[in-house]
Every structure is written in structure tokens, then in C-alpha cells.
Design a protein around this motif. Structure first.
Motif, PDB file in Angstrom:
ATOM      1  N   ILE A   1      58.429  56.787  46.013  1.00 57.72           N
ATOM      2  CA  ILE A   1      57.142  56.159  45.690  1.00 57.72           C
ATOM      3  C   ILE A   1      56.146  57.255  45.336  1.00 57.72           C
ATOM      4  CG2 ILE A   1      55.251  54.734  46.569  1.00 57.72           C
ATOM      5  CD1 ILE A   1      57.273  53.415  48.459  1.00 57.72           C
ATOM      6  N   PRO A   2      55.464  57.168  44.195  1.00 55.98           N
ATOM      7  CA  PRO A   2      54.538  58.226  43.775  1.00 55.98           C
ATOM      8  C   PRO A   2      53.463  58.510  44.821  1.00 55.98           C
ATOM      9  CG  PRO A   2      54.856  56.624  42.021  1.00 55.98           C
ATOM     10  CD  PRO A   2      55.501  56.048  43.243  1.00 55.98           C
ATOM     11  N   THR A   3      53.138  59.784  44.954  1.00 55.01           N
ATOM     12  CA  THR A   3      52.115  60.196  45.919  1.00 55.01           C
ATOM     13  C   THR A   3      50.803  59.469  45.684  1.00 55.01           C
ATOM     14  OG1 THR A   3      53.109  62.390  46.190  1.00 55.01           O
ATOM     15  CG2 THR A   3      50.786  62.167  46.783  1.00 55.01           C
ATOM     16  N   GLN A   4      50.413  59.303  44.410  1.00 54.41           N
ATOM     17  CA  GLN A   4      49.116  58.675  44.118  1.00 54.41           C
ATOM     18  C   GLN A   4      49.081  57.198  44.542  1.00 54.41           C
ATOM     19  OE1 GLN A   4      48.725  59.432  39.943  1.00 54.41           O
ATOM     20  NE2 GLN A   4      50.041  57.744  39.310  1.00 54.41           N
ATOM     21  N   LEU A   5      50.228  56.534  44.535  1.00 59.13           N
ATOM     22  CA  LEU A   5      50.267  55.146  45.001  1.00 59.13           C
ATOM     23  C   LEU A   5      50.139  55.098  46.521  1.00 59.13           C
ATOM     24  CD1 LEU A   5      50.547  52.142  44.712  1.00 59.13           C
ATOM     25  CD2 LEU A   5      53.006  52.413  44.398  1.00 59.13           C
ATOM     26  N   LYS A   6      50.811  56.009  47.214  1.00 57.55           N
ATOM     27  CA  LYS A   6      50.681  56.087  48.672  1.00 57.55           C
ATOM     28  C   LYS A   6      49.238  56.419  49.046  1.00 57.55           C
ATOM     29  CE  LYS A   6      54.280  58.925  48.796  1.00 57.55           C
ATOM     30  NZ  LYS A   6      55.382  59.818  49.245  1.00 57.55           N
ATOM     31  N   GLN A   7      48.640  57.350  48.331  1.00 60.03           N
ATOM     32  CA  GLN A   7      47.253  57.733  48.615  1.00 60.03           C
ATOM     33  C   GLN A   7      46.290  56.588  48.328  1.00 60.03           C
ATOM     34  OE1 GLN A   7      46.989  61.200  46.092  1.00 60.03           O
ATOM     35  NE2 GLN A   7      47.479  62.602  47.760  1.00 60.03           N
ATOM     36  N   ALA A   8      46.544  55.835  47.277  1.00 55.77           N
ATOM     37  CA  ALA A   8      45.690  54.690  46.950  1.00 55.77           C
ATOM     38  C   ALA A   8      45.742  53.656  48.063  1.00 55.77           C
ATOM     39  CB  ALA A   8      46.132  54.067  45.623  1.00 55.77           C
ATOM     40  N   ALA A   9      46.947  53.379  48.583  1.00 56.43           N
ATOM     41  CA  ALA A   9      47.095  52.416  49.674  1.00 56.43           C
ATOM     42  C   ALA A   9      46.367  52.891  50.923  1.00 56.43           C
ATOM     43  CB  ALA A   9      48.575  52.190  49.971  1.00 56.43           C
ATOM     44  N   LEU A  10      46.510  54.164  51.237  1.00 55.09           N
ATOM     45  CA  LEU A  10      45.835  54.709  52.420  1.00 55.09           C
ATOM     46  C   LEU A  10      44.319  54.664  52.245  1.00 55.09           C
ATOM     47  CD1 LEU A  10      48.079  57.844  53.149  1.00 55.09           C
ATOM     48  CD2 LEU A  10      48.051  55.682  54.399  1.00 55.09           C
ATOM     49  N   ALA A  11      43.840  55.044  51.062  1.00 58.66           N
ATOM     50  CA  ALA A  11      42.395  55.109  50.825  1.00 58.66           C
ATOM     51  C   ALA A  11      41.721  53.766  51.020  1.00 58.66           C
ATOM     52  CB  ALA A  11      42.122  55.632  49.413  1.00 58.66           C
ATOM     53  N   VAL A  12      42.356  52.693  50.558  1.00 59.05           N
ATOM     54  CA  VAL A  12      41.706  51.383  50.580  1.00 59.05           C
ATOM     55  C   VAL A  12      42.052  50.567  51.821  1.00 59.05           C
ATOM     56  CG1 VAL A  12      43.456  50.027  49.332  1.00 59.05           C
ATOM     57  CG2 VAL A  12      41.020  49.494  49.047  1.00 59.05           C
ATOM     58  N   GLU A  13      43.192  50.873  52.463  1.00 57.59           N
ATOM     59  CA  GLU A  13      43.621  50.074  53.599  1.00 57.59           C
ATOM     60  C   GLU A  13      43.463  50.777  54.945  1.00 57.59           C
ATOM     61  OE1 GLU A  13      44.405  47.007  53.613  1.00 57.59           O
ATOM     62  OE2 GLU A  13      44.688  46.576  51.475  1.00 57.59           O
ATOM     63  N   ASP A  14      43.666  52.101  54.975  1.00 60.58           N
ATOM     64  CA  ASP A  14      43.723  52.763  56.286  1.00 60.58           C
ATOM     65  C   ASP A  14      43.662  54.280  56.108  1.00 60.58           C
ATOM     66  OD1 ASP A  14      44.156  53.497  58.902  1.00 60.58           O
ATOM     67  OD2 ASP A  14      46.107  52.545  59.094  1.00 60.58           O
TER      68      ASP A  14
END
Length: 211
Positions: free
Chosen positions: A41-54
């Protein structure tokens, strides 16, 4: 429930049917889900999920008291529920083990299960399960199915803007679906991108370019 059962958990996935010429001719599923390991899973997608969710995911024990306090104050000022304080681990606990009822008892169970999950599983294991399990709208569960549903490509090929749109969907897949409301979907996507910049995942100029 015993959270250790997740060690052997096999979620519903897509069955792919091919012709004798090795061409995909059909997909059969109850839940459109294509499992993918975290390292794919691309790092930027993981970071996007963390930024907006947790944003504090890698620093809390399953529940985030600061986020809960902040959400409580925000909701008190607004006079209604406008912000949640649930962590990614809590969202996963609710999705896998609990009903969707909104009650104090359910929230207490959710907190207990979340702490248990954090004891049994590593942070990366929890994030991998979350990104493969959560509903993203239009019958798609997990980020790989979402990437194919919304952009017709594999998750590894998503751009920053596309990753941000997908990361913003779990809060309300119906409301933020670009197929249903493009303006609302774009606004939510831009919010995710700005949160990524605020958390230091991307630079401001990269955020503005993506927007």
C-alpha cells in the motif's frame, strides 16, 4: 470476544473467473475485497488515512484521550455531533466485533476491545487489517477494491490526490462518493490533503499542487 481470533480471520474476498485464454470474465463476491499486504500500500495512502482518521495512531494505546476531549469540546460548542474521537483501532473494533448502536455501553466495549487489540497485534498489523476491512462505498471493502472502483487502477498506482479521496471516504462513503456528489467529494479530498500537510506528511507546495 477474544481478539486473538483475528489471527486466523479470513474476510470475504472476490472470486475471479478466467477464460481458458487467461482473460478475466467475471468477479463474484458478497463483499468486494482484494486483500493486500501493508508493504504494497503506498506510503501516501497510509499517511492520508492517518492524517484524517487518527494522527496519533502510532503513539496511543488504542484510545486517544486528547482526541476524545477535543471532540467533546467541539461537539459541545456546536450543540451536535460534528467530530468523533475514535481511533483507527476503535473503528476496527466496532466494525469487526460490535453493532452500530450509539450508546455508552457500546463505546466502553469498543475501548476495551481496542486496548486488547493493541496488546495482541502490532500497530502495522492493525493498520493493515483496517485498510483491508473498512467500507469505502459502492460495495468496495479495503483500499485495493476502492482504487479499482473509483479510479480503475491498482492501489500502487494512485496519485496523492486519488489517495486522499479514498482516505476521506470511510467517514461517510455515501456522502463523499464522487459518483454521487463530486463537489462534496472534492471538498473532503482537499481537507485530507491539508491535514497531511498539517501533520508534516507532505510539504505545503505539494498539497496545493494536489488540490
Amino acid at each position: 470476544p477474544d481478539v486473538r481470533e483475528l489471527k486466523n480471520f479470513e474476510p470475504s474476498t472476490v472470486t475471479l473467473m478466467y477464460s481458458d485464454q487467461d482473460e478475466l470474465i467475471s468477479e463474484l463476491y458478497l463483499e468486494k475485497r482484494i486483500l493486500i499486504p501493508l508493504n504494497k500500500i503506498p506510503t501516501q495512502l497510509k499517511q492520508a488515512a492517518l492524517a484524517v482518521e487518527d494522527a496519533n495512531f502510532y503513539r496511543h494505546i488504542g484510545i486517544d484521550l486528547k482526541a476524545i476531549s477535543r471532540a467533546f469540546l467541539t461537539n459541545m460548542k456546536a450543540g451536535r455531533i460534528v467530530e468523533g474521537g475514535s481511533t483507527i483501532t476503535q473503528q476496527l473494533s466496532k466494525t469487526l466485533f460490535l453493532s452500530r448502536e450509539r450508546s455508552l455501553i457500546r463505546k466502553i466495549k469498543e475501548a476495551i476491545l481496542s486496548i486488547r487489540l493493541e496488546i495482541v497485534f502490532s500497530k502495522d498489523e492493525i493498520l493493515e487489517i483496517y485498510l483491508n476491512q473498512i467500507y469505502y462505498g459502492h460495495g468496495s471493502y479495503g483500499v485495493e477494491a476502492a482504487a479499482r472502483t473509483y479510479f480503475g487502477k491498482n492501489v500502487k498506482n494512485l496519485t496523492l490526490a486519488e489517495s486522499a479521496l479514498i482516505a476521506g471516504l470511510p467517514k461517510s462513503p455515501n456522502n463523499y462518493s464522487p459518483y454521487r456528489n463530486l463537489k462534496r467529494a472534492r471538498s473532503r479530498r482537499n481537507h485530507v490533503i491539508r491535514r497531511m500537510a498539517q501533520e508534516g506528511f507532505i510539504k505545503r507546495n505539494a498539497a496545493e499542487q494536489a488540490i
